[in-house]
Design an enzyme around this catalytic site. Structure first.
Site, PDB file in Angstrom:
ATOM      1  N   ASP A  61      -4.362   9.794  -5.025  1.00  0.00           N
ATOM      2  CA  ASP A  61      -2.894   9.820  -4.954  1.00  0.00           C
ATOM      3  C   ASP A  61      -2.396  10.881  -5.932  1.00  0.00           C
ATOM      4  O   ASP A  61      -2.967  11.044  -7.015  1.00  0.00           O
ATOM      5  CB  ASP A  61      -2.323   8.443  -5.331  1.00  0.00           C
ATOM      6  CG  ASP A  61      -0.922   8.237  -4.782  1.00  0.00           C
ATOM      7  OD1 ASP A  61      -0.744   7.362  -3.912  1.00  0.00           O
ATOM      8  OD2 ASP A  61      -0.001   8.971  -5.209  1.00  0.00           O
TER       9      ASP A  61
ATOM     10  N   CYS B 269       8.772  -1.117   7.312  1.00  0.00           N
ATOM     11  CA  CYS B 269       8.168  -0.740   8.604  1.00  0.00           C
ATOM     12  C   CYS B 269       9.116  -0.844   9.794  1.00  0.00           C
ATOM     13  O   CYS B 269       9.422   0.156  10.430  1.00  0.00           O
ATOM     14  CB  CYS B 269       6.939  -1.595   8.850  1.00  0.00           C
ATOM     15  SG  CYS B 269       5.757  -1.492   7.513  1.00  0.00           S
TER      16      CYS B 269
END
Ligand code: UGA
Length: 431
Positions: free
Chosen positions: A30, A260
């Site tokens: 990341d 989402c």
């Protein structure tokens, strides 16, 4: 296998950790160096049941590592999962700039065959762009495949969903990619659906959109229940016992939120439009969901008349139980509207207080539990159906409130019981 996971957010962290638990050697990459430092120190950047223990166990066993060095991550593994964010742009389309950037970096550093797997939720035909990007920027003749392997993890039960999925979907363009992914998933017993890549990308957006449609459908029916005095909970039971419909995602209430459904619906509508199909059904699903929040604010006004100076206690901030995630949480939106209209808002959530403090700052009062929040309140609103909010000492709530009104935004309480105790009760589609 040696795997690299690019993006250590909810999806990447759960995916990487679970693959490590299945015996693979996993490197999570990341570019957020603070997050990587935290993970290396054994601290979790998110709350997700069972995840912290699994991260720790696999880290100690040497199967799970974290780095900000993407180059090493790419060189080390044959299979690379792209798990970076695909947030909404203002026009509703998915912002794929992170996916593009990662694809370019993979191209620049790959030194042997790579299987690049899209795990992030992306619109159909994204893989074509990934392939074009890698072909444009690769520096040698290394071969590669791109595949789509959408995730169906729910926050709050992501580890369980990973280990015991209803199905695994792999969208592939070559036998080699299919075999690699099948081998990777071989310890998990479930049906593997193999499609072309576009098919897999559509499966992901269509699954989330269908579930959101179910929720908006039941919320629409709950309006009718309210007008006729029927109870949406028993109506939903009567519908859901039909095995063709099933009982899941038929809980009426404040509507869907999270990182989402709202985003994926928008992206699916947008990509459909772009491909020449106006997905009006899904536009209505969005509208119904947004109106649920208007309904809640109107119900509070029905209970309290004017909002200025009224004290409203909000129980639950997370977009659903068992997570600290407040992204697109209906509670946050409703709190903002209440504050704007002059109400004083007191909040409590078992896990989401820290994230809420960053979002709502000084606008609300942060409480230590639900009783503290209810103290001197004119109305309590239940926004997230945490288990610990289900069995509570109502006599105590009654004693501390200034005006005993309850708005049950998730229909978890017994209206009769509360009325007998002396509360004014209002639910979402029930008397
Ligand atoms: C959802 C999907 O369920 C996962 O399969 C998918 O992998 C994930 O999105 C994703 O794309 O990453 P999630 O957003 O974690 O998972 O949460 P859900 O449990 O699906 O709930 C979504 C929202 O719908 C919540 O706000 C919940 O309160 C609401 N909901 C759910 C209802 O209002 N009624 C219901 O009956 C069910």
């Amino acid at each position: 296998m040696r795997l690299t996971i690019i993006g250590a957010g909810y999806v990447g962290l759960v995916t990487g950790t679970c693959f490590a638990e299945l015996g693979n050697e996993v490197m999570c990459v990341d570019n957020d160096t603070r997050k990587i430092a935290q993970l290396k120190d054994g601290e979790m950047p998110i709350y997700e049941p069972a995840l912290a223990e699994l991260v720790e166990k696999n880290r100690q066993d040497g199967r799970l590592a974290f780095t900000s060095d993407i180059e090493t991550g790419i060189k080390d593994s044959e299979v690379i999962f792209i798990c970076v964010g695909t947030p909404s742009r203002d026009d509703g389309s998915a912002d794929l700039s992170h996916v593009e950037k990662v694809s370019r970096v993979i191209a620049e550093h790959m030194d042997s065959y790579k299987l690049v797997v899209e795990k992030s939720t992306v619109p159909v035909e994204t893989s074509d762009w990934i392939i074009k990007t890698i072909n444009t920027f690769k520096k040698n003749g290394c071969e590669f495949d791109v595949a789509s392997n959408p995730e169906f993890l729910r926050e709050g039960s992501a580890v369980e969903d990973f280990m015991n999925p209803d199905r695994i979907v792999i969208g592939v363009g070559s036998k080699k990619a299919e075999e690699l992914l099948k081998e990777l998933y071989s310890p998990i017993e479930t049906k593997i659906v193999v499609t072309d890549i576009n098919g897999a990308e559509i499966i992901k957006h269509a699954s989330n959109s269908f579930l959101a449609t179910k929720i908006s459908f039941i919320n629409a029916v709950s309006n009718l229940c309210e007008k006729t005095g029927a109870d949406i909970n028993s109506v939903a039971e009567g519908i859901g016992l039909d095995s063709r419909i099933n009982k899941h995602f038929l809980r009426a209430g404040a509507g869907f939120g999270g990182s989402c459904f709202p985003k994926d619906l928008k992206a699916f509508i947008h990509i459909s439009e772009k491909l020449g199909y106006s997905f009006d059904l899904l536009k209505e699903v969005e509208k119904i969901n947004s109106r649920q929040k208007d309904r809640i604010v109107n119900k509070i006004k029905d209970l309290l008349w004017n909002l200025p100076e009224k004290v409203v206690a909000v129980w639950g901030l997370a977009f659903k139980p068992d997570t600290d995630d407040i992204r697109s949480a209906p509670a946050i939106d409703i709190i903002r509207r209440l504050v704007k209209e002059g109400a004083k808002v007191k909040v409590f959530d078992p896990k989401a207080m820290e994230k809420a403090k960053k979002e709502l700052a000084e606008d609300v009062t942060y409480c230590v539990d639900i009783y503290d929040a209810a103290d001197s309140a004119d109305c309590v609103i239940l926004m997230t159906e945490w288990n610990e909010f289900k069995e509570i000492d109502w006599q105590r709530v009654l004693r501390v409130m200034r005006h005993p009104a309850v708005l049950d935004g998730r229909n978890i309480y017994d209206p009769e019981k509360l009325r007998q105790l002396g509360f004014k009760y209002s639910g979402m589609g029930r008397k």
